[in-house]
Scaffold this active site. Structure first.
Site, PDB file in Angstrom:
ATOM      1  N   TYR A 171       0.857  -1.190   0.000  1.00  0.00           N
ATOM      2  CA  TYR A 171       0.000   0.000   0.000  1.00  0.00           C
ATOM      3  C   TYR A 171       0.894   1.242   0.000  1.00  0.00           C
ATOM      4  CZ  TYR A 171      -3.141  -3.613   1.807  1.00  0.00           C
ATOM      5  OH  TYR A 171      -3.844  -4.767   2.000  1.00  0.00           O
ATOM      6  N   GLU A 216       1.096  -0.960  -5.132  1.00  0.00           N
ATOM      7  CA  GLU A 216       0.048   0.052  -5.012  1.00  0.00           C
ATOM      8  C   GLU A 216      -0.977  -0.178  -6.130  1.00  0.00           C
ATOM      9  OE1 GLU A 216      -0.904   2.850  -3.118  1.00  0.00           O
ATOM     10  OE2 GLU A 216      -2.422   3.043  -4.693  1.00  0.00           O
ATOM     11  N   CYS A 218      -4.459   3.940  10.119  1.00  0.00           N
ATOM     12  CA  CYS A 218      -5.229   5.140  10.457  1.00  0.00           C
ATOM     13  C   CYS A 218      -6.555   4.753  11.108  1.00  0.00           C
ATOM     14  CB  CYS A 218      -5.450   6.001   9.210  1.00  0.00           C
ATOM     15  SG  CYS A 218      -6.241   5.113   7.868  1.00  0.00           S
TER      16      CYS A 218
HETATM   17  N1  SAH Z   1       2.030   4.542   2.331  1.00  0.00           N
HETATM   18  C1  SAH Z   1       1.522   5.678   1.610  1.00  0.00           C
HETATM   19  C2  SAH Z   1       0.038   5.588   1.235  1.00  0.00           C
HETATM   20  C3  SAH Z   1      -0.907   5.107   2.299  1.00  0.00           C
HETATM   21  S1  SAH Z   1      -2.631   5.336   1.896  1.00  0.00           S
HETATM   22  C4  SAH Z   1       1.809   6.975   2.352  1.00  0.00           C
HETATM   23  O1  SAH Z   1       2.191   6.965   3.525  1.00  0.00           O
HETATM   24  O2  SAH Z   1       1.686   8.031   1.736  1.00  0.00           O
HETATM   25  C5  SAH Z   1      -3.121   3.732   1.390  1.00  0.00           C
HETATM   26  C6  SAH Z   1      -2.808   3.417  -0.047  1.00  0.00           C
HETATM   27  O3  SAH Z   1      -3.272   2.088  -0.329  1.00  0.00           O
HETATM   28  C7  SAH Z   1      -3.481   4.313  -1.077  1.00  0.00           C
HETATM   29  O4  SAH Z   1      -2.496   4.871  -1.917  1.00  0.00           O
HETATM   30  C8  SAH Z   1      -4.412   3.355  -1.873  1.00  0.00           C
HETATM   31  O5  SAH Z   1      -4.489   3.675  -3.251  1.00  0.00           O
HETATM   32  C9  SAH Z   1      -3.727   2.032  -1.670  1.00  0.00           C
HETATM   33  N2  SAH Z   1      -4.583   0.824  -1.788  1.00  0.00           N
HETATM   34  C10 SAH Z   1      -5.875   0.664  -1.407  1.00  0.00           C
HETATM   35  N3  SAH Z   1      -6.277  -0.609  -1.602  1.00  0.00           N
HETATM   36  C11 SAH Z   1      -5.224  -1.282  -2.136  1.00  0.00           C
HETATM   37  C12 SAH Z   1      -5.019  -2.620  -2.553  1.00  0.00           C
HETATM   38  N4  SAH Z   1      -5.991  -3.545  -2.459  1.00  0.00           N
HETATM   39  N5  SAH Z   1      -3.815  -2.968  -3.037  1.00  0.00           N
HETATM   40  C13 SAH Z   1      -2.813  -2.070  -3.123  1.00  0.00           C
HETATM   41  N6  SAH Z   1      -2.950  -0.771  -2.739  1.00  0.00           N
HETATM   42  C14 SAH Z   1      -4.136  -0.370  -2.245  1.00  0.00           C
END
Ligand code: SAH
Length: 380
Positions: free
Chosen positions: A240, A261, A336
């Site tokens: 993620y 991602e 979160c």
């Molecule tokens: N680690 C990053 C983003 C965290 S937010 C930071 O700190 O900025 C969570 C992220 O998970 C988002 O970018 C969203 O697009 C992604 N996401 C949501 N569901 C997902 C999935 N099933 N597989 C991969 N990524 C996913």
């Protein structure tokens, strides 16, 4: 301090409470949910818990009583716009720009959009600011593509706010909850801003995910990296990964990093962020994290450290079961939502892992939200 729109707006959970009291409430919530896994450390507070938001957005409407353009935020429970001039969570400079745009909209006779009658032009403004770089992006969202007196409007806005580094015109003709539409044109500057976190530079486009409180984000990321105890040959997995922030910071210490991602635009930003920071030992895959980790586990790939930072819903059960098969030495879970975190920790600590440290970071003062980092170590 009491905001006069507190009850109507609904974004703040606490208003009249002292900051210390808010923290005690959040601490208590974390203790109740997480102390069965390990000691819950004292929440890292924000030194100055005001005006922390680097992303500010508003909706415009026509105030018939005053006969002028006004703006505010959507009430969390309805489609009503609650008038706001200054929000104590917003970057103050961003709120100043919104007030100027309202005035210019009247001067240039740009009618705010009326959602009921589907008439008018000006819908929203989104402002994003790099707190470390000072770069400021203004995205003007309109209902139709033809922007009357466009060049003069841009000139007048820049004259009032020389701090603006880029202006984008976004067109959103649809009736959705989303602020941004599909179509964007750059009116001024490079079309994105950059900001610095933990000595790395990150590109922020109008729609990309970037934590809204950069002061606390830096503390959160530093904590996550410290918990991971990365060794120089370690293979790291950043699940993620968004625009690659955590993985890129980790790559400076690790042997190799793989980020996954789902969002295509975020992956593009992640690739360009790695290049910008001259990080060569990181790779990104656009995929569903659950699907990818399942493949990695089946192929018996080896990872020493896994960072996971899922959305509020937490990770899927399948993701967690594959993660257990992957057997990393350390798992760093950034969350979160303490409720889904507790649910997921139950699975991870059932047999193979122990929670070493649990640390809350107050990223969202005055709201009910809290961010938590947990480090888990494999039992040998
Ligand atoms: N680690 C990053 C983003 C965290 S937010 C930071 O700190 O900025 C969570 C992220 O998970 C988002 O970018 C969203 O697009 C992604 N996401 C949501 N569901 C997902 C999935 N099933 N597989 C991969 N990524 C996913």
């Amino acid at each position: 301090m009491q905001c006069k729109q507190f009850k109507k707006c609904g974004a703040c959970r606490f208003q009249s409470d002292e900051y210390e009291k808010q923290l005690a409430y959040k601490q208590n919530g974390l203790n109740n949910l997480l102390s069965e896994f390990s000691k819950v450390e004292r929440i890292i507070p924000m030194e100055n818990p005001f005006n922390y938001r680097n992303k500010v957005q508003c909706a415009f409407y026509f105030d018939y009583r005053k006969q002028k353009c006004s703006s505010g935020v959507y009430q969390s429970t309805s489609k009503r716009i609650i008038p706001i001039d200054y929000c104590m969570l917003d970057d103050k400079g961003a709120d100043d720009i919104i007030i100027s745009i309202r005035k210019l909209a009247d001067d240039f006779k740009l009618r705010p959009y009326d959602i009921k009658n589907k008439s008018g032009f000006l819908r929203h403004v989104l402002i994003r600011k790099g707190f470390k770089t000072g770069e400021t992006m203004v995205v003007i969202v309109t209902a139709s593509p033809v922007f009357p007196s466009r060049n003069n409007f841009v000139k007048a806005l820049l004259k009032r706010h020389s701090e603006i580094t880029t202006i984008i015109h976004n067109v959103n003709p649809t009736d959705t909850n989303l602020i941004l539409g599909e179509q964007s044109h750059i009116l001024y500057g490079k079309g994105y801003i950059e900001d610095i976190l933990c000595s790395c530079t990150f590109r922020i486009s109008p729609a990309s995910f970037y934590q809204v409180n950069p002061v606390q984000t830096e503390k959160l990321y530093n904590m996550a990296i410290e918990f991971a105890e990365i060794q120089k040959d370690d293979a790291v997995f950043d699940a993620y990964c968004g625009t690659g922030t955590i993985g890129i910071i980790a790559a400076k210490k690790a042997g190799q990093v793989l980020g996954v991602e789902l969002n295509e635009k975020a992956v593009n930003d992640a690739v360009s962020n790695a290049k910008k920071n001259d990080i060569k030992n990181i790779y990104f895959i656009e995929a569903d994290a659950t699907k990818l980790i399942d493949d990695l586990a089946k192929e018996k790939e080896h990872f020493d450290v896994v960072f996971m930072d899922p959305p509020r819903a937490g990770a899927s059960r399948e993701f967690l079961l594959s993660l257990l098969k992957l057997k990393p030495k350390k798992i760093i879970y950034i969350s979160c939502n303490p409720k889904t975190l507790a649910r997921d920790l139950k699975i991870l600590t059932k047999k193979d892992y122990t929670a070493e440290k649990i640390q809350g970071v107050d990223m969202f003062p005055f709201t009910e939200h809290i961010e938590t980092v947990v480090s888990l170590k494999r039992k040998d």
